[in-house]
Design a protein around this motif. Sequence first.
Motif, PDB file in Angstrom:
ATOM      1  N   SER A 106     -12.760   0.636   3.398  1.00  0.00           N
ATOM      2  CA  SER A 106     -13.579   1.597   4.134  1.00  0.00           C
ATOM      3  C   SER A 106     -14.674   0.866   4.907  1.00  0.00           C
ATOM      4  O   SER A 106     -14.956  -0.306   4.659  1.00  0.00           O
ATOM      5  CB  SER A 106     -14.229   2.602   3.173  1.00  0.00           C
ATOM      6  OG  SER A 106     -15.138   1.943   2.304  1.00  0.00           O
ATOM      7  N   ILE A 107     -15.261   1.607   5.849  1.00  0.00           N
ATOM      8  CA  ILE A 107     -16.404   1.127   6.616  1.00  0.00           C
ATOM      9  C   ILE A 107     -17.511   2.160   6.496  1.00  0.00           C
ATOM     10  O   ILE A 107     -17.270   3.361   6.649  1.00  0.00           O
ATOM     11  CB  ILE A 107     -16.046   0.929   8.101  1.00  0.00           C
ATOM     12  CG1 ILE A 107     -15.008  -0.199   8.263  1.00  0.00           C
ATOM     13  CG2 ILE A 107     -17.282   0.614   8.928  1.00  0.00           C
ATOM     14  CD1 ILE A 107     -14.579  -0.419   9.695  1.00  0.00           C
ATOM     15  N   ASP A 108     -18.731   1.702   6.246  1.00  0.00           N
ATOM     16  CA  ASP A 108     -19.884   2.601   6.212  1.00  0.00           C
ATOM     17  C   ASP A 108     -20.441   2.705   7.631  1.00  0.00           C
ATOM     18  O   ASP A 108     -21.115   1.795   8.122  1.00  0.00           O
ATOM     19  CB  ASP A 108     -20.948   2.070   5.254  1.00  0.00           C
ATOM     20  CG  ASP A 108     -22.048   3.085   4.993  1.00  0.00           C
ATOM     21  OD1 ASP A 108     -22.567   3.654   5.979  1.00  0.00           O
ATOM     22  OD2 ASP A 108     -22.396   3.303   3.818  1.00  0.00           O
ATOM     23  N   ALA A 122     -12.137  -6.020  12.432  1.00  0.00           N
ATOM     24  CA  ALA A 122     -11.282  -5.606  11.315  1.00  0.00           C
ATOM     25  C   ALA A 122     -11.536  -4.133  11.029  1.00  0.00           C
ATOM     26  O   ALA A 122     -12.658  -3.649  11.184  1.00  0.00           O
ATOM     27  CB  ALA A 122     -11.575  -6.452  10.076  1.00  0.00           C
ATOM     28  N   VAL A 123     -10.507  -3.425  10.605  1.00  0.00           N
ATOM     29  CA  VAL A 123     -10.614  -1.986  10.351  1.00  0.00           C
ATOM     30  C   VAL A 123      -9.937  -1.645   9.029  1.00  0.00           C
ATOM     31  O   VAL A 123      -9.133  -2.424   8.505  1.00  0.00           O
ATOM     32  CB  VAL A 123      -9.965  -1.169  11.492  1.00  0.00           C
ATOM     33  CG1 VAL A 123     -10.706  -1.376  12.800  1.00  0.00           C
ATOM     34  CG2 VAL A 123      -8.499  -1.528  11.649  1.00  0.00           C
ATOM     35  N   PRO A 124     -10.248  -0.485   8.450  1.00  0.00           N
ATOM     36  CA  PRO A 124      -9.632  -0.084   7.191  1.00  0.00           C
ATOM     37  C   PRO A 124      -8.108  -0.115   7.253  1.00  0.00           C
ATOM     38  O   PRO A 124      -7.489   0.239   8.262  1.00  0.00           O
ATOM     39  CB  PRO A 124     -10.152   1.342   6.993  1.00  0.00           C
ATOM     40  CG  PRO A 124     -11.478   1.345   7.667  1.00  0.00           C
ATOM     41  CD  PRO A 124     -11.299   0.470   8.868  1.00  0.00           C
ATOM     42  N   GLY A 125      -7.513  -0.579   6.154  1.00  0.00           N
ATOM     43  CA  GLY A 125      -6.067  -0.680   6.057  1.00  0.00           C
ATOM     44  C   GLY A 125      -5.534  -2.054   6.399  1.00  0.00           C
ATOM     45  O   GLY A 125      -4.388  -2.381   6.055  1.00  0.00           O
ATOM     46  N   LEU A 143     -18.364  -3.311   4.975  1.00  0.00           N
ATOM     47  CA  LEU A 143     -16.911  -3.196   4.986  1.00  0.00           C
ATOM     48  C   LEU A 143     -16.436  -3.480   3.576  1.00  0.00           C
ATOM     49  O   LEU A 143     -16.569  -4.608   3.071  1.00  0.00           O
ATOM     50  CB  LEU A 143     -16.267  -4.180   5.967  1.00  0.00           C
ATOM     51  CG  LEU A 143     -16.173  -3.736   7.434  1.00  0.00           C
ATOM     52  CD1 LEU A 143     -17.559  -3.750   8.085  1.00  0.00           C
ATOM     53  CD2 LEU A 143     -15.215  -4.626   8.207  1.00  0.00           C
ATOM     54  N   GLU A 144     -15.908  -2.484   2.898  1.00  0.00           N
ATOM     55  CA  GLU A 144     -15.463  -2.646   1.502  1.00  0.00           C
ATOM     56  C   GLU A 144     -14.072  -3.252   1.462  1.00  0.00           C
ATOM     57  O   GLU A 144     -13.128  -2.725   2.058  1.00  0.00           O
ATOM     58  CB  GLU A 144     -15.477  -1.292   0.789  1.00  0.00           C
ATOM     59  CG  GLU A 144     -15.158  -1.414  -0.698  1.00  0.00           C
ATOM     60  CD  GLU A 144     -15.140  -0.063  -1.387  1.00  0.00           C
ATOM     61  OE1 GLU A 144     -14.869  -0.047  -2.619  1.00  0.00           O
ATOM     62  OE2 GLU A 144     -15.379   0.967  -0.720  1.00  0.00           O
ATOM     63  N   ILE A 145     -13.955  -4.409   0.784  1.00  0.00           N
ATOM     64  CA  ILE A 145     -12.702  -5.139   0.709  1.00  0.00           C
ATOM     65  C   ILE A 145     -12.230  -5.201  -0.735  1.00  0.00           C
ATOM     66  O   ILE A 145     -13.027  -5.466  -1.641  1.00  0.00           O
ATOM     67  CB  ILE A 145     -12.862  -6.578   1.269  1.00  0.00           C
ATOM     68  CG1 ILE A 145     -13.396  -6.522   2.708  1.00  0.00           C
ATOM     69  CG2 ILE A 145     -11.549  -7.329   1.216  1.00  0.00           C
ATOM     70  CD1 ILE A 145     -13.760  -7.880   3.269  1.00  0.00           C
ATOM     71  N   THR A 146     -10.936  -4.949  -0.964  1.00  0.00           N
ATOM     72  CA  THR A 146     -10.409  -5.031  -2.324  1.00  0.00           C
ATOM     73  C   THR A 146     -10.571  -6.456  -2.849  1.00  0.00           C
ATOM     74  O   THR A 146     -10.470  -7.424  -2.096  1.00  0.00           O
ATOM     75  CB  THR A 146      -8.919  -4.657  -2.365  1.00  0.00           C
ATOM     76  OG1 THR A 146      -8.205  -5.539  -1.492  1.00  0.00           O
ATOM     77  CG2 THR A 146      -8.713  -3.218  -1.951  1.00  0.00           C
ATOM     78  N   SER A 147     -10.791  -6.569  -4.139  1.00  0.00           N
ATOM     79  CA  SER A 147     -10.946  -7.902  -4.746  1.00  0.00           C
ATOM     80  C   SER A 147      -9.580  -8.494  -5.089  1.00  0.00           C
ATOM     81  O   SER A 147      -8.589  -7.797  -5.159  1.00  0.00           O
ATOM     82  CB  SER A 147     -11.794  -7.796  -6.009  1.00  0.00           C
ATOM     83  OG  SER A 147     -11.242  -6.864  -6.905  1.00  0.00           O
TER      84      SER A 147
END
Length: 501
Positions: free
Chosen positions: A433-435, A460-463, A497-501
């Motif tokens: 996601s993006i805030d 960069a964008v979600p997905g 920008l939330e990135i999976t770990s």
Amino acid sequence: MDSGLTNLRLKWLGIDTQKEFVVYMRSDCPVCISEGFEALTRVMVRVGNTTIIATLNVIHSDLLARDEASLSTSAWNKLEAREGDEIHFSHLQPAQSMSRVRAKIYGETLERGDYDQIIADIIDHKYSTPELAAFVTSCAGERLQLDEIIALTRAMVSTGSRLQWNREIIADKHCVGGLPGNRTTPIIVAIAAVAGLAIPKTSSRAITSPAGTVDTMETMAPVNLSMDHVRQVVEQVGGCVVWGSGVNLSPADDILIGVERALDIDSEGQMIASVLSKKVAAGSTHVVIDMPVGPTAKVRTPEAAQQLSRYFELVADAIDLKVKVILTEGIQPVGRGIGPALEAADVLSVLRNDQDAPDDLRQRSLMLAGSLLELTGQAAEGDGPARADAILRSGKAWEKFYAICEAQGGFRIPGKAPYTREIKAGHSGFILSIDNRRLAKVAKLAGAPHDPTAGLMLQAVPGHRVESGQPLFTVHAETRGTLEYALEYIDTQPDILEITS
């Protein structure tokens, strides 16, 4: 009060206070002593035969002599003052409508006459900045009932100038905002004008965002046009994208927007009144409204969007406007650029049909332009987007936009910021996601919209999957200082920008 003891001579200081009228005097000058004026007193100020109401700022230094006074640039220009002119002062009676503002603060529902009086006093500059802030705040947080929004809208319509056109249909489009980079308007105006519509688009500058339509358009063409020039442009090329303040449409709104910007408040009721009053003042008859909905957009939930849409449509119906509200995705920014010049670059790439043009901006523009064509009868129901797409692909939309810019004073290429810094992924993973709000704050800290080339470019964008060290976005700034402000904020916000770990 025209005796020599209480008249002062004007001295130019060149102090910019935006639209606020301010007068400057020494604390020991004859006027302050004889009249008991103190700092922040609201006073009547006259130069020649012109009178304004201004806020007093008191100086405790030799910047002015005891027999001198000065004015903010806006007040100086309004009074058509010259250095050495004699300036006269008198006491100002409090604005009577403030009693109704206080009533609103305590929860009362106001009537049409109350809003007429309040708006009239605001136009006459009878409200101080704290009083304006009190009115704006009293209307925030869903405190305006439907009838009050209609009354406020009508009061704002009744002030200022109104454009008249010799056409039955005048098209327009508006976005409620809250979604960075969502700069569809210039593209839609060009497509609509090619389709044969008249679309005199007047816009405000950014209130709480890193760029407004006018801020972006100004990097490509002049936007501060007179009313006669606006008419000339629309008659010549079918459309325009100009600053509403330049043609004095709904002037109370321009004053209130300045306070909303300072408070970082965008009240829903006032937003509806602001948008629709300017549409009526511009002579619009058919309006498409883009309402992005998302957890970090201005409108956060489908339920809130439905209520706001209903209010837009009911108020529009009450003032004889045909409005279609379209709920759009507000989860992530649109396009790649955030900030006036960077968003302009996206607009130009779409209009020119560049291969690397941002597809999300293109598709959103076509959908909204198509809806406007359908609303105005230029396309059958369901056929609007396809017709808009054909116009864009043909190159006619780009030709029309260039012609609009030329008619407004000349097309220019948006500039580029001298300072940039890439922000890279700290680890590999998928972007979840993006805030939008925090990303917009980065752009504003970098200097947007005040600095037209400032902002950021999203990479960069979600997905999408990113690798460690891959650029997420690039910050653009006109000074090293503003770049550092943005970078310091980014350091405290690792999950913009939330990135999976």
